[in-house]
Design a protein around this motif. Structure first.
Motif, PDB file in Angstrom:
ATOM      1  N   ASP A   1       0.750  -1.168  -0.043  1.00 24.95           N
ATOM      2  CA  ASP A   1       0.039  -0.019   0.031  1.00 24.95           C
ATOM      3  C   ASP A   1       0.868   1.269   0.187  1.00 24.95           C
ATOM      4  O   ASP A   1       0.787   2.197   0.696  1.00 24.95           O
TER       5      ASP A   1
ATOM      6  N   HIS B   1      -6.529   1.538  -9.772  1.00 26.73           N
ATOM      7  CA  HIS B   1      -6.115   1.091  -8.153  1.00 26.73           C
ATOM      8  C   HIS B   1      -6.811   2.091  -7.448  1.00 26.73           C
ATOM      9  O   HIS B   1      -6.916   3.379  -7.450  1.00 26.73           O
TER      10      HIS B   1
ATOM     11  N   LYS C   1      -1.647   7.490  -1.060  1.00 29.12           N
ATOM     12  CA  LYS C   1      -1.010   6.130  -0.839  1.00 29.12           C
ATOM     13  C   LYS C   1      -2.199   5.404  -1.276  1.00 29.12           C
ATOM     14  O   LYS C   1      -3.369   5.621  -1.316  1.00 29.12           O
ATOM     15  N   LEU C   2      -1.863   4.015  -1.829  1.00 27.80           N
ATOM     16  CA  LEU C   2      -2.670   3.040  -2.292  1.00 27.80           C
ATOM     17  C   LEU C   2      -3.357   2.494  -1.282  1.00 27.80           C
ATOM     18  O   LEU C   2      -2.998   2.468  -0.057  1.00 27.80           O
ATOM     19  N   VAL C   3      -4.744   1.881  -1.340  1.00 27.84           N
ATOM     20  CA  VAL C   3      -5.397   1.403  -0.319  1.00 27.84           C
ATOM     21  C   VAL C   3      -5.157  -0.263  -0.637  1.00 27.84           C
ATOM     22  O   VAL C   3      -5.057  -0.498  -1.472  1.00 27.84           O
ATOM     23  N   LEU C   4      -5.104  -0.709   0.429  1.00 27.06           N
ATOM     24  CA  LEU C   4      -4.755  -2.251   0.404  1.00 27.06           C
ATOM     25  C   LEU C   4      -6.274  -2.879  -0.270  1.00 27.06           C
ATOM     26  O   LEU C   4      -7.007  -3.007   0.746  1.00 27.06           O
ATOM     27  N   THR C   5      -6.264  -3.639  -1.087  1.00 23.61           N
ATOM     28  CA  THR C   5      -7.330  -4.185  -1.573  1.00 23.61           C
ATOM     29  C   THR C   5      -6.835  -5.712  -2.322  1.00 23.61           C
ATOM     30  O   THR C   5      -5.661  -5.902  -2.504  1.00 23.61           O
TER      31      THR C   5
END
Length: 163
Positions: free
Chosen positions: A83, A98, A146-150
């Motif tokens: 993430d 994403h 930031k990226l979201v954990l998916t």
């Protein structure tokens, strides 16, 4: 030029020569400063502890000679993780499709915080789909992202590690 920009400029040739790309250089802390250098492998493979140790030794040697930070500090070299932060425009291009969390330093479409799917980049604008609405966020207004954990992101990460 800020201290972190100067540090990135100093260490980038060595880091890139070792097969890595700098994700972010950040200086934080009060009494005891912490210099965080976040890097990733250029070949797309996952970072391992030995990679961080090798980078740490190389970066330390450069900073010992150049001495860009006056106060005492602790150097921390790490990978961006799954993430990861989105720091540069190319990060938003690379991770289009994403989900991300974005914070801005000014109001954009009446909000300063967004969570949505990154659609891509047009010039200096990051396009994000938030609850079905396409929002144009000026890159210069983004203070943190930031990226979201998916599941999708986890699947992409697992595929990369299997190369």
């Amino acid at each position: 030029m800020s201290v972190t920009e100067r540090i990135e400029q100093l260490i980038a040739p060595a880091v890139e020569g070792m097969g890595f790309s700098i994700v972010r250089v950040q200086l934080s802390g009060g009494d005891r400063l912490r210099l965080q250098v976040m890097a990733e492998r250029q070949d797309g493979q996952a970072m391992v502890v030995d990679d961080c140790a090798d980078l740490s030794r190389a970066i330390s040697a450069i900073l010992d000679v150049e001495d860009p930070i006056v106060e005492a500090y602790t150097l921390e070299v790490s990978s961006p993780g799954i993430d990861r932060p989105l720091v540069r425009l190319r990060d938003f291009e690379r991770y289009a499709g994403h989900e991300a969390r974005i914070e801005t330093n000014v109001s954009v479409s009446g909000h300063r915080r967004f969570r949505g799917r990154v659609l891509g980049v047009e010039g200096d604008v990051v396009r994000v789909s938030v609850e079905g609405e396409d929002i144009a966020v000026p890159f210069s207004a983004i203070s943190k992202a930031k990226l979201v954990l998916t599941e999708e992101l986890l699947g992409m990460s697992e595929g990369r590690q299997g190369r």
